[in-house]
Design a protein around this motif. Sequence first.
Motif, PDB file in Angstrom:
ATOM      1  N   ILE A  33      -5.448  33.957  15.245  1.00  0.00           N
ATOM      2  CA  ILE A  33      -4.261  34.660  15.733  1.00  0.00           C
ATOM      3  C   ILE A  33      -3.032  34.154  14.989  1.00  0.00           C
ATOM      4  O   ILE A  33      -2.809  32.943  14.895  1.00  0.00           O
ATOM      5  CB  ILE A  33      -4.045  34.438  17.246  1.00  0.00           C
ATOM      6  N   ALA A  34      -2.240  35.095  14.479  1.00  0.00           N
ATOM      7  CA  ALA A  34      -0.972  34.760  13.832  1.00  0.00           C
ATOM      8  C   ALA A  34       0.166  35.223  14.734  1.00  0.00           C
ATOM      9  O   ALA A  34       0.272  36.411  15.037  1.00  0.00           O
ATOM     10  CB  ALA A  34      -0.871  35.435  12.475  1.00  0.00           C
ATOM     11  N   TYR A  35       0.972  34.297  15.177  1.00  0.00           N
ATOM     12  CA  TYR A  35       2.198  34.622  15.908  1.00  0.00           C
ATOM     13  C   TYR A  35       3.324  34.679  14.886  1.00  0.00           C
ATOM     14  O   TYR A  35       3.551  33.712  14.166  1.00  0.00           O
ATOM     15  CB  TYR A  35       2.504  33.575  16.979  1.00  0.00           C
ATOM     16  N   VAL A  36       3.998  35.817  14.794  1.00  0.00           N
ATOM     17  CA  VAL A  36       5.063  35.987  13.802  1.00  0.00           C
ATOM     18  C   VAL A  36       6.390  36.152  14.538  1.00  0.00           C
ATOM     19  O   VAL A  36       6.515  36.985  15.430  1.00  0.00           O
ATOM     20  CB  VAL A  36       4.804  37.227  12.912  1.00  0.00           C
ATOM     21  N   LEU A  37       7.357  35.326  14.154  1.00  0.00           N
ATOM     22  CA  LEU A  37       8.683  35.409  14.729  1.00  0.00           C
ATOM     23  C   LEU A  37       9.714  35.024  13.688  1.00  0.00           C
ATOM     24  O   LEU A  37       9.358  34.536  12.617  1.00  0.00           O
ATOM     25  CB  LEU A  37       8.810  34.570  15.990  1.00  0.00           C
ATOM     26  N   LEU A  38      10.965  35.271  13.988  1.00  0.00           N
ATOM     27  CA  LEU A  38      12.016  35.010  13.017  1.00  0.00           C
ATOM     28  C   LEU A  38      12.158  33.510  12.757  1.00  0.00           C
ATOM     29  O   LEU A  38      12.196  33.069  11.624  1.00  0.00           O
ATOM     30  CB  LEU A  38      13.339  35.605  13.496  1.00  0.00           C
ATOM     31  N   ASP A  39      12.239  32.734  13.812  1.00  0.00           N
ATOM     32  CA  ASP A  39      12.320  31.281  13.686  1.00  0.00           C
ATOM     33  C   ASP A  39      11.764  30.662  14.965  1.00  0.00           C
ATOM     34  O   ASP A  39      11.437  31.360  15.906  1.00  0.00           O
ATOM     35  CB  ASP A  39      13.758  30.815  13.422  1.00  0.00           C
ATOM     36  N   PHE A  40      11.630  29.349  14.957  1.00  0.00           N
ATOM     37  CA  PHE A  40      11.079  28.665  16.129  1.00  0.00           C
ATOM     38  C   PHE A  40      12.152  27.795  16.784  1.00  0.00           C
ATOM     39  O   PHE A  40      11.918  26.659  17.179  1.00  0.00           O
ATOM     40  CB  PHE A  40       9.848  27.846  15.729  1.00  0.00           C
ATOM     41  N   LYS A  41      13.369  28.362  16.873  1.00  0.00           N
ATOM     42  CA  LYS A  41      14.484  27.666  17.519  1.00  0.00           C
ATOM     43  C   LYS A  41      14.340  27.743  19.027  1.00  0.00           C
ATOM     44  O   LYS A  41      13.590  28.556  19.562  1.00  0.00           O
ATOM     45  CB  LYS A  41      15.808  28.303  17.108  1.00  0.00           C
TER      46      LYS A  41
END
Length: 140
Positions: free
Chosen positions: A8-16
């Motif tokens: 599974i790939a979780y894609v997001l802009l950043d991990f802030k």
Amino acid sequence: MLKKTINIAYVLLDFKLSGVPEHILALLKKMDREKYHPCIFAIRERGELAEEAEALGCEVLVLNGAKSKRFDFVALFKLWKLFRKRKIDIVHAQNHYYASRYSHIAALFAGVPVIITSVHDTIGKKRLKKNLINKIFSLF
């Protein structure tokens, strides 16, 4: 017979520090690692919560892309390449317009069988256009 681990790939802009990364962390804490192998793709930058995800055994990869509003073909290519290399089975894009758009296109070209987008906010005039584009991508 050995069961295949689902990548599974979780894609997001950043991990802030915000609701979306905290939501992913909650999923990671409960995830059965014998069935699932998660990884996180941050399109723009790493963020403060990346270390917590790594402590849970989840790799966090940063693409350093989408720094402006122009479409970033390099970030798209990097995502496509990583999806293929890691044999991703499920792409789960989180909320942000860029994360959703880039991950959908890259996953389609990489042949990822399952593409999911979670939308956490739908209020505002600016969201109307983005929601429409997300709905169009969800048809594929």
